[in-house]
Design an enzyme around this catalytic site. Structure first.
Site, PDB file in Angstrom:
ATOM      1  N   ASP A 188       0.857  -1.190   0.000  1.00  0.00           N
ATOM      2  CA  ASP A 188       0.000   0.000   0.000  1.00  0.00           C
ATOM      3  C   ASP A 188       0.889   1.233   0.000  1.00  0.00           C
ATOM      4  O   ASP A 188       1.428   1.610   1.038  1.00  0.00           O
ATOM      5  CB  ASP A 188      -0.907   0.017   1.240  1.00  0.00           C
ATOM      6  CG  ASP A 188      -1.995  -1.059   1.173  1.00  0.00           C
ATOM      7  OD1 ASP A 188      -1.804  -2.055   0.434  1.00  0.00           O
ATOM      8  OD2 ASP A 188      -3.025  -0.907   1.845  1.00  0.00           O
ATOM      9  N   LYS A 239      -6.870   3.339  -3.293  1.00  0.00           N
ATOM     10  CA  LYS A 239      -7.307   3.347  -1.904  1.00  0.00           C
ATOM     11  C   LYS A 239      -7.526   4.773  -1.463  1.00  0.00           C
ATOM     12  O   LYS A 239      -6.777   5.675  -1.851  1.00  0.00           O
ATOM     13  CB  LYS A 239      -6.221   2.657  -1.071  1.00  0.00           C
ATOM     14  CG  LYS A 239      -6.418   2.634   0.416  1.00  0.00           C
ATOM     15  CD  LYS A 239      -5.320   1.789   1.081  1.00  0.00           C
ATOM     16  CE  LYS A 239      -5.294   1.977   2.577  1.00  0.00           C
ATOM     17  NZ  LYS A 239      -4.184   1.237   3.215  1.00  0.00           N
ATOM     18  N   LYS A 251     -10.312   0.300  -2.457  1.00  0.00           N
ATOM     19  CA  LYS A 251     -10.184   0.062  -1.020  1.00  0.00           C
ATOM     20  C   LYS A 251     -10.422   1.338  -0.225  1.00  0.00           C
ATOM     21  O   LYS A 251      -9.577   2.232  -0.202  1.00  0.00           O
ATOM     22  CB  LYS A 251      -8.785  -0.482  -0.699  1.00  0.00           C
ATOM     23  CG  LYS A 251      -8.550  -0.692   0.798  1.00  0.00           C
ATOM     24  CD  LYS A 251      -7.181  -1.283   1.092  1.00  0.00           C
ATOM     25  CE  LYS A 251      -6.907  -1.303   2.595  1.00  0.00           C
ATOM     26  NZ  LYS A 251      -5.549  -1.754   2.914  1.00  0.00           N
TER      27      LYS A 251
END
Lengths: 752, 337
Positions: free
Chosen positions: B174, B237, B273
């Site tokens: 991430d 995300k 996400k």
């Protein structure tokens, strides 16, 4: 699109499919409430249930299951009379209360609704089949906000609305497809300003009855809101009850949409639309996860018929999902490629249909959108604010939302123009619907049965030479003042004008239907230029006209004197006319304002727009002053006008036209002399006249109201009653300004 | 009221639209069109409001949806005081997210319900990999990287961070983007950076954190989403969970529309996400229905949808407990994570 009701699969299966399940909202309390009435609903009058004997009743059914929920009594004329009587009795007390007390009462009603909101929303959704979240999340909170907003208005009434008084008993006729919320939009302002209300609801609409009960159970002032249910045919009965000062009537509303999409984004928009429509869920209204409910068999059949016709006329039809034809539901439907000239393209689109058509340029879109007799509301979606605003200003609609749709707020006037009606709800405009200038005489409900609409003003009396002219002949050139110059009338004949001694003063032109047509055309041609002028420029021109009148004072006064007015009074009339022109010029500068709306990021503009071509029939009395007093507000607000001057003394008006010819743009002001009844008939029956003011006989007033229903143009008639034109309240009061322009609410949500 | 008329009088589509003339390749050399995109802010807000109010699931549907939500969770701990013991506990909870007896009651015990991944700081990757191995499962380990959460370190160290995390066994990375590049409109530089992250990840999945709370406008969110997808992210995300504003519905709608536009144009499905502030079971259900409404059922799988959360799982377990037993659980009834 998935049907929302199905049998329960186990968690295992749902885990894989991740489908939506039923989310039923219990309607036990709605049924319990119906039980308190033994499933037998009457009317709610004077704080009590009214259940007269020997009346027909109709069943109230669940539109989805067809189950009988209750039976509803159908009112008869005497029930209507009883309700009006109750409202009249209540009026005496209610209208004389201090505004603060009325405000208190409305606030209490808002709280009462808050306490029983669950009952209200389940009952409404159960009976109408509408999606419960729409009623629960939008209608019920808005109903409370409406009461609270109008409570505030009542509180400040003495101060803010000085010079106005409540009209009296208001009759409200509600069509079948209305929600209780639409009723609230109308009764809240009426109650706030001190009117009392009788609502005639269609049979089998329990929610308005429940609201009346909630209001009634507050104890004090039981008769201010009375609800009777019965067929629309009782409308005339309600309208003719003594004491009913105004009847608000709304026709049925279709909920379909027309969508105009620019060609360059047509494909992409259609793809996105269809994708979204595919996810809409249709089902029982009392399900918390449903987007669209049902509106009963009639609405479904109407939609079906329209779709079939559209298909036969060559349209493409996209329907999301498959709904069995025997179910009460109808799927959201997108219709495209409908030829513009086909009959379906002209008619109103029924719910839940959307008809999409392409356009090339914004100009074309505007022409298409304005090219219908309807003028309710529209929304403009665009990334370019400049373009969106241009369309927003250009659309002839009551409400325009920019990049939003369907927003409502009690502080923002809601209404329409053209055939969508000229009445307003909410905001300041909503209040004036139920107010009249203090001292206005009560409306006489009786209509003359003798008036023959077919022949009124049809024949024009023929005129013959009427003896020798005495004194100097009239200064203005002979003819009608149309398109900026004096023209000979189509009929090529004249009418004699006599002075107060019965001597022949001169001849004026005898105007007719063709002259009115020409005058209206000229006025339409002048309209875009005049609308485009800034208020300041308009004020300057009115000022110039005032100055010209001042220079003409002695001639005008002499003219008036010849018609029996004392010289001093005549001079005062001219002076006052000059003042009126200047005053309206100044007032035109301050129009429209911005409204604050809770929960909206951005302003709402309340625009005051010209009506268009305004036809005015001036009274016989005050030949100069009344003419100017009517002309000035009309021009100041951007209208172009066709006037019929005083019948007995038209010459001063024509004299003013000489100055108009040199000072104002051609076609802005048109003055047609002739037989008043005949000219009135021509103007009232003209579909392209946007509004009509009539000051004349009782019969003329009645005819104007009847004939203007053809295009639902707003009318203002005096019903044969004189008006004190020399008094500022009646000759230059705010009423004139209100009637000389129409409101548009322009919503401008903002954010990046 | 008459018939409302909509007019879409624009060259771009209704509310979020990319100029349709540009061919969007993964290599997208011409990024100038990005600067022309406009997002209709008021319309996004309205849609966000609607979509939350219009969908609800009850009873078995709710239980099944909540169990599904568990399988989307990136069970996360990102604290300064993380040590191997609490990471180990987290990993165990990831493997056994819901009490066995509750799953049995729902006849779901053989469905192998675990969270989608565990998410930790780079220095804790080894601990997590070891703990999961000991628990005998193949739940992937995700590591944050590139100077998380602010991204204000040198590109060289940011890239090195990715490589080290991958070496330690993280299979998902991430990364946070460099917000200054967005705020100053350097879209090509942003594209190049994410390309380098992509390369550094190697086989590992790249999840790009946009930190939407710091991008200034929804239009920037859309643009950054597009750039991130074009540069090869597997997921986009919303936030790190460390900004003041985290996963909100309006932001999500913009990102989901970007994902949909990207799919329509290239045929590639990119994952989404949301992270930060998603704490209650009710929130989780709302997010699931948002994905269902905006992207459709094909996005409702762990390969395309994750929820970054730490405390959400215990609330879901509490709701499942209530569904099964009809009672509300005491704190000691459910194992801690």
């Amino acid at each position: 699109m998935a049907a929302a009701t199905r049998t329960a699969p186990r968690a295992r299966e749902i885990f894989t499919t991740l489908e939506y399940g039923p989310a039923p909202e219990s309607h036990a309390c709605a049924l319990a409430w119906l039980d308190t009435q033994d499933r037998h609903l009457g009317h709610y009058v004077n704080g009590k249930w009214l259940k007269p004997e020997h009346r027909n009743s109709v069943p109230c059914q669940d539109p989805i299951t067809g189950e009988n929920l209750a039976s509803c009594l159908q009112a008869q004329a005497e029930d209507v009379a009883a309700a009006v009587e109750a409202a009249r009795t209540a009026l005496e007390n209610w209208s004389t209360l201090p505004g603060a007390r009325r405000a208190q009462h409305l606030t209490r009603l808002a709280k009462m609704i808050q306490k029983h909101q669950r009952l209200l929303w389940t009952l409404e959704s159960l009976v109408t089949g509408r999606a419960v979240r729409e009623v629960r999340d939008r209608d019920v909170p808005l109903a409370q906000q409406l009461l609270q907003y109008h409570a505030v208005q009542a509180h400040t009434q003495e101060e803010a609305l000085a010079g106005w008084e409540p009209m009296g008993v208001i009759g409200l006729i509600v069509p079948p497809t209305f929600s209780f919320l639409e009723m609230m939009w109308r009764i809240c302002p009426a109650l706030a300003v001190g009117c009392t209300v009788v609502v005639l609801v269609p049979p089998a609409s329990p929610a308005p009855l429940l609201l009346a009960q909630l209001a009634g159970e507050l104890g004090s002032f039981p008769g201010i809101l009375n609800v009777i249910s019965g067929p629309t045919s009782l409308g005339p009965v309600l309208a003719s009850q003594p004491g009913v000062q105004k009847v608000a009537f709304c026709g049925a509303v279709e909920g379909g949409l027309r969508l105009l999409i620019q060609e360059s984004v047509w494909d992409e928009t259609m793809t996105r639309l269809q994708a979204r429509m595919g996810r809409l869920r249709v089902g029982r209204g009392l399900d918390g996860a449903v987007d669209m409910g049902a509106r009963g068999a009639a609405a479904r059949d109407l939609a079906q018929r329209y779709v079939r016709e559209a298909q036969s006329q060559g349209a493409q039809v996209f329907q999301a999902g498959d709904v069995p034809s025997d179910s009460p539901f109808y799927p959201p439907t997108l219709i495209s490629d409908l030829p513009p000239a086909s009959p379906c393209a002209q008619t109103e689109v029924p719910w839940p249909l959307v008809v999409a058509s392409p356009f090339r340029t914004a100009k074309e879109a505007l022409a298409v959108a304005n090219g219908t007799p309807r003028g309710g509301s529209a929304s403009v979606w665009s990334e370019r604010l400049g373009q969106a605003l241009e369309l927003g200003y250009g659309l002839r609609m009551g409400i325009v939302w920019i990049n939003a749709h369907g927003l409502r707020d009690p502080a923002v006037p809601t209404g329409g123009c053209k055939e969508s009606g000229s009445s307003w709800h909410g905001g300041p405009d909503g209040l004036y619907e139920y107010l009249q200038p203090s001292g206005t005489p009560a409306r006489q409900p009786s209509l003359s049965e003798n008036l023959n609409y077919d022949t009124f003003g049809l024949a024009v009396p023929s005129t013959l030479p009427a003896g020798p002219e005495t004194g100097p002949s009239p200064a203005p050139p002979y003819g009608l003042f149309v398109g900026g110059r004096f023209q000979a009338p189509g009929a090529r004949s004249s009418r004699p004008i006599q002075d107060s001694h019965g001597n022949l003063h001169g001849y004026v032109a005898e105007g007719g239907a063709k002259d009115i047509r020409g005058a209206v055309e000229a006025a339409h041609q002048a309209a875009p230029g005049w609308v485009g002028q800034s208020p300041g420029a308009r004020a300057a021109l009115l000022g110039a006209l005032a100055a010209a009148l001042e220079r003409r004072e002695s001639a005008l006064a002499a003219r008036l004197e010849r018609h029996g007015v004392e010289l001093k009074v005549a001079k005062a009339e001219v002076e006052l006319s000059v003042r009126r022109l200047r005053a309206w010029g100044a007032r035109a500068q301050a129009q429209g304002h911005t409204l604050q709306v809770a929960e909206l990021r951005g302003p709402v503009l309340r625009l005051r727009e010209p009506l268009g071509v305004l036809a005015i029939v001036c009274p016989d009395e005050w030949p100069l002053l009344a003419f100017v007093s009517l002309l000035a507000p009309a021009l100041a607000h951007g209208n172009t006008v066709v006037l019929v001057p005083s019948g007995t003394c038209p010459i001063p008006a024509l004299e003013v036209c000489q100055d108009v010819a040199t000072l104002l743009p051609a076609g802005l002001v048109n003055v047609v002399t002739g037989d008043r009844d005949h000219l009135t008939r021509c103007m009232a029956l003209h579909q392209d006249v946007q509004a009509l003011w009539y000051f004349g006989s009782v019969q003329g007033s009645q005819f104007v109201e009847w004939a203007s229903a053809g295009n639902l143009k707003p009318v203002w008639v005096n019903r044969g009653l004189p008006r004190a034109w020399d008094q500022d309240a009646e000759g230059a009061g705010p009423e004139l300004g209100l009637r000389a322009a129409q409101t548009k609410a322009l919503w401008l949500p903002m954010g990046d | 009221m008459g018939v409302p008329i909509f007019i879409t009088a624009v060259t771009n589509c209704c509310w979020i639209g990319a100029d349709n003339c540009v061919i969007l390749g993964i290599l997208g050399t011409d990024l100038s069109w990005i600067s022309k995109v406009q997002v209709n802010h008021p319309a996004v807000l309205r849609r966000a409001q609607q979509v939350q109010a219009r969908r609800t699931v009850k009873k078995e549907w709710q239980a099944a949806w909540l169990l599904k939500a568990v399988t989307f969770i990136d069970l996360t701990t990102l604290s300064g005081d993380d040590t191997s013991s609490n990471v180990q506990r987290l990993c165990y909870k990831a493997k056994y997210p819901i009490r066995e007896d509750l799953l049995k009651a729902l006849n779901m015990h053989d469905k192998d319900i675990t969270t989608a991944a565990v998410c930790v700081y780079p220095a804790r990757v080894c601990d997590a990999v070891r703990a999961l191995k000991a628990a005998g499962c193949n739940i992937p380990v995700a590591s944050v990287a590139t100077g998380f959460p602010a991204g204000q370190t040198h590109l060289k160290t940011r890239l090195e961070e990715i490589r080290l995390a991958v070496e330690d066994g993280a299979s998902e990375i991430d990364v946070v983007i460099n917000r200054s590049l967005v705020l100053t409109g350097q879209w090509e530089a942003l594209y190049d950076e994410i390309r380098q992250f992509r390369k550094a990840c190697g086989e590992a999945h790249l999840k790009t954190i946009l930190a939407t709370g710091e991008l200034g406008s929804l239009t920037n969110v859309y643009k950054a989403s597009m750039i991130a997808m074009m540069a090869g992210s597997d997921f986009i995300k919303t936030s790190t969970g460390k900004e003041t504003v985290n996963a909100t519905f309006p932001v999500a709608i913009v990102m989901l529309r970007a994902i949909r536009d990207f799919f329509w144009k290239t045929g590639n499905k990119i994952g989404f996400k949301p992270a930060g502030g998603i704490r209650s079971a009710k929130d989780a259900l709302a997010w699931l229905s948002l994905i269902k409404e905006e992207l459709g059922d094909e996005w409702l799988k762990p390969e395309l949808f994750r929820i970054g959360a730490s405390t959400l799982l215990s609330d879901i377990e509490r709701q499942i407990y209530h569904h099964v037993t009809g009672r509300y659980a005491a704190y000691h009834d459910l194992p801690m994570s």
